[in-house]
Design a protein around this motif. Structure first.
Motif, short mmCIF file in Angstrom:
data_model
loop_
_atom_site.label_atom_id
_atom_site.label_comp_id
_atom_site.label_asym_id
_atom_site.label_seq_id
_atom_site.Cartn_x
_atom_site.Cartn_y
_atom_site.Cartn_z
N ILE A 1 0.84 -1.20 0.00
CA ILE A 1 0.00 0.00 0.00
C ILE A 1 0.87 1.25 0.00
N TYR B 1 2.28 1.66 -3.47
CA TYR B 1 1.26 2.18 -4.38
C TYR B 1 1.15 3.70 -4.25
N ALA C 1 -3.99 2.46 -3.74
CA ALA C 1 -3.55 2.28 -2.35
C ALA C 1 -4.75 2.22 -1.40
N SER D 1 -6.32 -0.82 0.84
CA SER D 1 -6.56 -0.59 2.27
C SER D 1 -7.97 -0.99 2.66
#
Length: 280
Positions: free
Chosen positions: A239, A242, A252, A256
Motif C-alpha cells: 500500500i 502504491y 492504495a 486498504s
C-alpha cells in the motif's frame, strides 16, 4: 452530551473522517495533484489482478503464522514465570518491558547491526563459538521473514507480559495455596489455576495479535524494503509503495479497504467462534 461533544467531534474528524475519505478515494483515480477522475470499481479490479498483491498477502499470512507460533506463547510463559518469582519481581518486569520503550526505528537499526551476515556479525560471532553459521539472516528469502519475526517478538512481548501479569493478580491467593496443599507442582498450577483465569484475556490478545501482525509495515520497510526477492513484501508495505512510490492513491486506498474488510470479517468470525469460551 455537551461535555462529550468536543471529544465526539475530534473522534469524528480525525478517526471517521479519514475512513470516509479513504472509501471515497478508493473509487477515484488521483495522485492528489491532478484533477480527480471517478473510476468506480476499477481500482479494486486493478489491485486484485496485480500478482504482487497475492504474494504480499501470502507473505503477510506467513508472518502472522510465525508470530502466533513463536511470538504468542513467549509473553504468556514469561508472565507466568514472573508471577512465580517472590523477590525482585519488579526488576524482572521492568526488564521484560524495556524493549517496548525503545523507539522502533532505533530497535530495528540495532537489530540490523546484529543481523550482519558476515562471519564477524554479532549473532554469527556468537553462534560461531558453538560451531554454527554464519547465517545470511535478512539477505536470504528463506530466513528474512523468520528474522523479522524474532525482532518483532522481542520488541512487542513486553506489552503482553504486563497485561498477563495484571490479569494474574486477579487470581485468588487461596487457589494457589489449595493447589500447593494438594501437592500440585508448577506445571499443574499453571494448567489448572493460571490458564483458566487467563482464558478471556488470551482470546482477546490472540485476536489483537492477529490484527496487528496482519498490518506489519515498519520492520520490512526498514529491514529489507520488501526484499530479498519480494519475500518480505507485506500488504501494508505494498500500500505504501502504491501511494508514495507509484503515486497511485486510488489503488492504495482500494487495497486498504480490502484489508480492512478482511480483518473485519476475520474478527467477526473469531468472535462468533469463541463467544462462549471465555465463560466456560
Amino acid at each position: 452530551m455537551l461535555f462529550a461533544l468536543p471529544v465526539l467531534l475530534v473522534f469524528v474528524v480525525f478517526s471517521w473522517g479519514p475512513i470516509v475519505k479513504g472509501l471515497v478515494m478508493s473509487v477515484q483515480q488521483t495522485n492528489l495533484i491532478d484533477p480527480v477522475k471517478w473510476v468506480g470499481l476499477e481500482n479494486f479490479r486493478y489491485v486484485l489482478s496485480d500478482p504482487g498483491v497475492g504474494q504480499a498477502a501470502l507473505n503477510t499470512i506467513w508472518f502472522t503464522l510465525l508470530a502466533l507460533l513463536f511470538g504468542f506463547p513467549v509473553p504468556v510463559l514469561l508472565a507466568m514465570f514472573l508471577s512465580e518469582l517472590r523477590g525482585r519481581s519488579w526488576l524482572y518486569s521492568t526488564l521484560a518491558y524495556l524493549p517496548v520503550i525503545t523507539p522502533p526505528v532505533v530497535a530495528i537499526l540495532l537489530w540490523r547491526f546484529f543481523y550482519d551476515p558476515s562471519p564477524s556479525g554479532m549473532f554469527n560471532t556468537i553462534l560461531g563459538t558453538v560451531g554454527l553459521g554464519p547465517y545470511p539472516w535478512l539477505d536470504s528469502p528463506s530466513s528474512a521473514m523468520p528474522s523479522i519475526v524474532l525482532e518483532a517478538t522481542w520488541a512487542g512481548a513486553g506489552n503482553a507480559v504486563i497485561i498477563y501479569l495484571a490479569a494474574l493478580t486477579s487470581v485468588r491467593a487461596d487457589l494457589y495455596e489449595a493447589a500447593e496443599l494438594d501437592g500440585a507442582g508448577v506445571v499443574r498450577r499453571v494448567w489448572h489455576v493460571m490458564l483458566p483465569h487467563l482464558r478471556g484475556v488470551l482470546l482477546l490478545m490472540l485476536l489483537l495479535q492477529v490484527i496487528g501482525t496482519m498490518q506489519l509495515f515498519t520492520e520490512p520497510l526498514l529491514f529489507t524494503g520488501g526484499g530479498p526477492q519480494g519475500s518480505t513484501m507485506t500488504i501494508l508495505l505494498l500500500i505504501y509503495n502504491y501511494a508514495f512510490v507509484n503515486g497511485d492513491y486510488g489503488a492504495a486506498t482500494a487495497l486498504s479497504v480490502l484489508l480492512a474488510l478482511a480483518l473485519a470479517v476475520l474478527s467477526a468470525v473469531f468472535q462468533f467462534a469463541t463467544r462462549g469460551w471465555s465463560t466456560e
